[in-house]
Design a protein around this motif. Structure first.
Motif, PDB file in Angstrom:
ATOM      1  N   THR A  95      32.082  -4.756 185.268  1.00  0.00           N
ATOM      2  CA  THR A  95      31.837  -3.390 185.655  1.00  0.00           C
ATOM      3  C   THR A  95      31.470  -2.434 184.447  1.00  0.00           C
ATOM      4  OG1 THR A  95      33.944  -3.419 187.186  1.00  0.00           O
ATOM      5  CG2 THR A  95      33.151  -1.209 186.496  1.00  0.00           C
ATOM      6  N   VAL A  96      30.275  -1.732 184.665  1.00  0.00           N
ATOM      7  CA  VAL A  96      29.625  -0.750 183.642  1.00  0.00           C
ATOM      8  C   VAL A  96      30.315   0.558 184.418  1.00  0.00           C
ATOM      9  CG1 VAL A  96      27.743   0.023 182.694  1.00  0.00           C
ATOM     10  CG2 VAL A  96      27.855  -2.449 183.095  1.00  0.00           C
ATOM     11  N   THR A  97      30.930   1.266 183.439  1.00  0.00           N
ATOM     12  CA  THR A  97      30.959   2.584 183.832  1.00  0.00           C
ATOM     13  C   THR A  97      30.276   3.696 183.322  1.00  0.00           C
ATOM     14  OG1 THR A  97      33.606   2.092 183.983  1.00  0.00           O
ATOM     15  CG2 THR A  97      33.091   4.520 183.835  1.00  0.00           C
ATOM     16  N   ILE A  98      29.596   4.531 184.056  1.00  0.00           N
ATOM     17  CA  ILE A  98      28.551   5.655 183.429  1.00  0.00           C
ATOM     18  C   ILE A  98      29.256   6.889 183.632  1.00  0.00           C
ATOM     19  CG2 ILE A  98      26.599   4.120 183.913  1.00  0.00           C
ATOM     20  CD1 ILE A  98      26.037   5.977 186.544  1.00  0.00           C
ATOM     21  N   GLY A 108      26.536   8.544 179.290  1.00  0.00           N
ATOM     22  CA  GLY A 108      27.119   7.247 178.402  1.00  0.00           C
ATOM     23  C   GLY A 108      27.263   6.227 179.351  1.00  0.00           C
ATOM     24  N   TYR A 109      27.434   5.087 178.713  1.00  0.00           N
ATOM     25  CA  TYR A 109      27.663   3.684 179.351  1.00  0.00           C
ATOM     26  C   TYR A 109      28.674   3.137 178.711  1.00  0.00           C
ATOM     27  CZ  TYR A 109      22.731   4.529 181.170  1.00  0.00           C
ATOM     28  OH  TYR A 109      21.582   4.966 181.524  1.00  0.00           O
ATOM     29  N   ARG A 110      29.707   2.414 179.337  1.00  0.00           N
ATOM     30  CA  ARG A 110      30.517   1.557 178.548  1.00  0.00           C
ATOM     31  C   ARG A 110      31.189   0.395 179.481  1.00  0.00           C
ATOM     32  NH1 ARG A 110      34.279   5.499 180.233  1.00  0.00           N
ATOM     33  NH2 ARG A 110      36.287   4.546 180.609  1.00  0.00           N
ATOM     34  N   GLU A 122      23.722  -8.405 180.098  1.00  0.00           N
ATOM     35  CA  GLU A 122      22.999  -8.393 181.282  1.00  0.00           C
ATOM     36  C   GLU A 122      23.252  -7.375 182.261  1.00  0.00           C
ATOM     37  OE1 GLU A 122      19.853  -9.246 184.162  1.00  0.00           O
ATOM     38  OE2 GLU A 122      20.043  -9.377 181.989  1.00  0.00           O
ATOM     39  N   ALA A 123      24.502  -7.119 182.535  1.00  0.00           N
ATOM     40  CA  ALA A 123      25.023  -5.958 183.346  1.00  0.00           C
ATOM     41  C   ALA A 123      24.494  -4.644 182.785  1.00  0.00           C
ATOM     42  CB  ALA A 123      26.526  -6.146 183.640  1.00  0.00           C
ATOM     43  N   MET A 124      24.820  -4.676 181.581  1.00  0.00           N
ATOM     44  CA  MET A 124      24.502  -3.317 180.603  1.00  0.00           C
ATOM     45  C   MET A 124      23.003  -3.188 180.661  1.00  0.00           C
ATOM     46  SD  MET A 124      25.968  -0.831 179.169  1.00  0.00           S
ATOM     47  CE  MET A 124      27.518  -1.456 178.245  1.00  0.00           C
TER      48      MET A 124
END
Length: 159
Positions: A95-98, A108-110, A122-124
């Motif tokens: 899970t990438v939370t933006i 932001g991305y985390r 790869e997800a990021m």
């Protein structure tokens, strides 16, 4: 379309649980304005209710990707299962939370759920490649910043 840019009012379609095709968004690309959206089921988002104060809430208008979930899904489907992860039989959900600001820009991305280095990277990569065409969430007449989760599934195909 004019010179590769969307012009005028566009309608975006999706499907109901019963398979009926419906308009999910109407968006004016000349004015960068959402005209209509189909209500979505109850969903809460980590929302900035005051500067620096965040709570889980259901906004009056959720954050939306221009074009709807189908178009967002198309971009998310650009995921390539890393060879290293396949060789190690790594599977699971990343899970990438933006964080979307009040203008609908990604601030932001985390990674909030991980599987392993190659899948996480790869997800990021895919999350960062998604066009920044978001409509911000709204509480009443005010846009609010929210966190939005992008789930990426890595699973081995059964033979």
């Amino acid at each position: 379309m004019e010179k590769g840019q969307k012009k005028g009012v566009w309608e975006y379609f999706g499907y109901t649980a019963t398979g009926q095709q419906v308009v999910v968004q109407r968006y004016d690309h000349d004015k960068n304005k959402l005209i209509f959206f189909r209500e979505v089921p109850y969903a809460t988002y980590f929302t900035e209710v005051k500067p620096g104060e965040w709570r889980y809430m259901q906004p009056d208008q959720p954050p939306m990707f221009v074009g709807g979930a189908g178009v967002l899904g198309y971009h998310m489907a650009q995921l390539v299962y890393p060879q290293e992860a396949q060789e190690r039989a790594l599977q699971g959900k990343v899970t990438v939370t933006i964080q979307l600001d009040t203008l609908g820009h990604v601030a932001g991305y985390r990674l909030t759920q991980r599987v392993g280095r190659s899948c996480d990277e790869e997800a990021m990569r895919v999350a960062r490649a998604i066009p920044q065409t978001w409509v911000p969430a709204r509480m009443g007449s005010h846009a609010v910043a929210v966190e939005y989760e992008l789930p990426f599934n890595f699973s081995m195909k059964k033979r």
